[in-house]
Scaffold this motif. Structure first.
Motif, PDB file in Angstrom:
ATOM      1  N   UNK A 173       0.807  -1.223   0.000  1.00 32.55           N
ATOM      2  CA  UNK A 173       0.000   0.000   0.000  1.00 32.55           C
ATOM      3  C   UNK A 173       0.839   1.270   0.000  1.00 32.55           C
ATOM      4  N   UNK A 174       2.125   1.163   0.381  1.00 30.07           N
ATOM      5  CA  UNK A 174       3.047   2.298   0.431  1.00 30.07           C
ATOM      6  C   UNK A 174       2.519   3.392   1.362  1.00 30.07           C
ATOM      7  N   UNK A 175       1.989   2.979   2.492  1.00 25.26           N
ATOM      8  CA  UNK A 175       1.508   3.906   3.522  1.00 25.26           C
ATOM      9  C   UNK A 175       2.241   3.601   4.829  1.00 25.26           C
ATOM     10  N   UNK A 176       2.332   4.576   5.738  1.00 26.86           N
ATOM     11  CA  UNK A 176       2.966   4.330   7.043  1.00 26.86           C
ATOM     12  C   UNK A 176       2.053   3.477   7.919  1.00 26.86           C
ATOM     13  N   UNK A 177       2.047   2.170   7.645  1.00 21.86           N
ATOM     14  CA  UNK A 177       1.066   1.267   8.253  1.00 21.86           C
ATOM     15  C   UNK A 177       1.211   1.195   9.767  1.00 21.86           C
ATOM     16  N   UNK A 178       2.438   1.048  10.257  1.00 22.25           N
ATOM     17  CA  UNK A 178       2.630   0.917  11.700  1.00 22.25           C
ATOM     18  C   UNK A 178       2.156   2.182  12.416  1.00 22.25           C
ATOM     19  N   UNK A 179       2.539   3.352  11.895  1.00 22.46           N
ATOM     20  CA  UNK A 179       2.118   4.621  12.500  1.00 22.46           C
ATOM     21  C   UNK A 179       0.597   4.732  12.508  1.00 22.46           C
ATOM     22  N   UNK A 180      -0.030   4.301  11.419  1.00 19.38           N
ATOM     23  CA  UNK A 180      -1.489   4.377  11.325  1.00 19.38           C
ATOM     24  C   UNK A 180      -2.150   3.494  12.373  1.00 19.38           C
ATOM     25  N   UNK A 181      -1.645   2.278  12.537  1.00 20.83           N
ATOM     26  CA  UNK A 181      -2.237   1.364  13.506  1.00 20.83           C
ATOM     27  C   UNK A 181      -2.045   1.856  14.943  1.00 20.83           C
ATOM     28  N   UNK A 182      -0.856   2.385  15.248  1.00 15.57           N
ATOM     29  CA  UNK A 182      -0.590   2.879  16.600  1.00 15.57           C
ATOM     30  C   UNK A 182      -1.489   4.072  16.926  1.00 15.57           C
ATOM     31  N   UNK A 183      -1.567   5.037  16.000  1.00 15.23           N
ATOM     32  CA  UNK A 183      -2.392   6.223  16.238  1.00 15.23           C
ATOM     33  C   UNK A 183      -3.864   5.829  16.371  1.00 15.23           C
ATOM     34  N   UNK A 184      -4.298   4.896  15.556  1.00 10.91           N
ATOM     35  CA  UNK A 184      -5.683   4.426  15.645  1.00 10.91           C
ATOM     36  C   UNK A 184      -5.957   3.821  17.017  1.00 10.91           C
ATOM     37  N   UNK A 185      -5.044   2.987  17.489  1.00 14.23           N
ATOM     38  CA  UNK A 185      -5.233   2.366  18.800  1.00 14.23           C
ATOM     39  C   UNK A 185      -5.250   3.379  19.934  1.00 14.23           C
TER      40      UNK A 185
END
Length: 495
Positions: free
Chosen positions: A346-358
């Motif tokens: 997906x070429x997105x900051x996946x880890x950052x997205x998941x952490x911020x979501x949590x």
């Protein structure tokens, strides 16, 4: 060397992670900037708060904050020409002024965006619930759950890629702005007549005569800054925008102008067409009340749809801002390196997205114990205003320092690189400093306390982030040094 000797192996190179390029068009950058400021959401969630603080000076607060904000948008545009970086102010301030200031600028965006995602999800939930049951919209628990569901949907869109995000924004923001324009015209026509519940509009509302001293002006300015905040998401997307070196900054400038016009029209309309008691008790529902006046029977519901779309859209753009900032920080190892890794597909900051979501979901749950929706919004708006003033001021100062050799090359350069951003910086510094004695304890604790926490990762990752903290000076491209800078054209005009 013997043929039997093992071949020398090169040391493993660190994997380089990049975001998806050319995922957003120049027009899409404007859409993102407008969606970031979230006109319908800002109006319905903040107008009552602004009027409570400034009264008839509310339009003046938006005007006198909007002008310096436009100067800051010019600063972002020129800084983006010199350095295309998803961290935006984090990178620019760090390279033009000092790495510590750059990190704190990026941290200010991260904490303000995180606080907003809690406050922003509440109106999204309230707008959705009120479409079915207006009384249920006062149930904080229900509103929080529905808002959290919307947030999770937007988080999924952000996770799947910038192209998915851009398509969603085109749909939501186009419908939102179209509805606001239609009702804005209706409001102007209605306000021009004599049939209204509030005072008739007077041009003095745009001056300084109605502010209750310096304290009143500062309180209003903090709230007004919150209205505009978010347009700079276009700059955080510059690595993913076609011709991001120019289009991202240009999108921010046009976005600020569009939302300024919408903010002024609806703030004046609310004061003219609604009774003061109704405004005071609106509790984040002002557009629905105004819609009922402008188009009895259906107008309120239509504008609730606009608010829902606006809020959902700005949750998405805010998540983009915070994840791109964290991605840039992780890439520089000023926070854990894992934040700087992009998903291979997906070429997105996946880890950052998941952490911020949590983290946001946890804060959503905690917000139920903080009071009513109105209380949460009021404290969040002013706190975020402090953090916005901090990093916007630093960015505006950074452009003057970075382009100091070019400031006096032309009148245009002086106005758009030095004078206007300089006034924006002075305004934001004044608001930031004056907020200290003029804010409530919760606002000070949230606003300044969240900024102070940024010192912890700064100390922990000082050594690991030595590439960033070694201070790479912001150097202007040669073509900008030798030519007249023109962000509205693809070809520089040689002097």
């Amino acid at each position: 060397m013997s043929q039997d000797a093992p071949a020398r192996q090169d040391p493993p190179r660190e994997e380089h992670h990049e975001l998806r390029a050319d995922g957003i068009t120049a027009a899409g950058s404007i859409v993102m900037a407008v969606a970031g400021s979230a006109p319908a959401y800002s109006i319905t969630a903040t107008t009552a708060v602004l009027i409570a603080a400034a009264g008839l000076a509310s339009p003046a607060a938006l005007l006198w904050c909007g002008l310096p904000m436009l100067g800051i948008a010019w600063a972002f545009a020129y800084l983006g020409r010199a350095d295309v970086n998803a961290g935006a102010a984090y990178s620019w301030v760090g390279r033009a002024l000092h790495p510590i200031l750059g990190f704190l600028a990026g941290w200010a965006l991260v904490v303000s965006a995180t606080i907003f995602m809690v406050a922003g999800a509440l109106p999204a939930g309230a707008a959705t619930v009120s479409l079915f049951d207006e009384k249920a919209a006062s149930n904080t628990l229900l509103v929080t759950v529905v808002g959290a569901v919307w947030f999770l949907i937007m988080a999924l869109a952000v996770l799947l890629g910038v192209r998915v995000t851009a398509r969603a924004q085109w749909i939501m923001s186009t419908v939102e702005v179209a509805l606001l324009v239609v009702f804005g015209v209706l409001a102007i026509v209605r306000a021009a007549g004599s049939d209204h519940a509030g005072p008739s509009f007077d041009w003095s509302w745009l001056g300084f005569s109605h502010f209750s001293g310096v304290g009143g002006f500062v309180a209003a300015a903090l709230i007004a800054a919150f209205y505009y905040w978010g347009w700079d998401v276009s700059s955080n997307l510059n690595e993913e925008t076609k011709d991001g070196r120019k289009a991202a900054g240009r999108g921010g400038i046009i976005g600020v102008i569009i939302v300024f016009l919408l903010f002024e029209v609806f703030t004046i309309a609310v004061q003219v067409l609604l009774p003061a008691k109704v405004i005071a008790k609106s509790d984040g529902n002002i557009l629905s009340l105004l819609g009922d006046v402008l188009w009895p029977g259906i107008g309120g519901k239509i504008l609730v749809i606009a608010v829902a779309l606006s809020t959902i859209a700005t949750l998405e753009t805010t998540l983009i801002q915070v994840t791109r900032s964290l991605f840039a920080m992780g890439r520089d190892h000023t926070i854990p390196l894992v934040f700087g890794r992009a998903h291979k597909k997906w070429r997105t900051p996946a880890f950052a997205t998941l952490v911020v979501t949590g983290v946001s979901i946890i804060l959503f749950i905690g917000s139920n114990f903080l009071g009513s929706v109105g209380d949460i919004l009021s404290n969040a708006v002013s706190s975020i205003g402090i953090q916005i003033a901090f990093y916007y001021a630093l960015a505006a100062i950074a452009v003057i320092v970075a382009y100091r050799r070019l400031v006096f090359q032309s009148v245009r350069n002086f106005i758009f690189i030095a004078l206007w951003p300089g006034l924006g910086a002075a305004f934001m510094v004044f608001v930031f400093v004056a907020a200290i004695p003029n804010s409530t304890l919760p606002v000070i604790l949230i606003g300044f306390g969240a900024l102070a926490i940024g010192v912890i990762p700064l100390i922990i990752f000082w050594r690991k982030g030595r590439a960033y903290y070694g201070r790479r000076p912001l150097e202007l491209p040669e073509e900008l040094v030798t030519s007249q800078i023109d962000i509205s054209s693809n070809d520089p005009k040689v002097q």
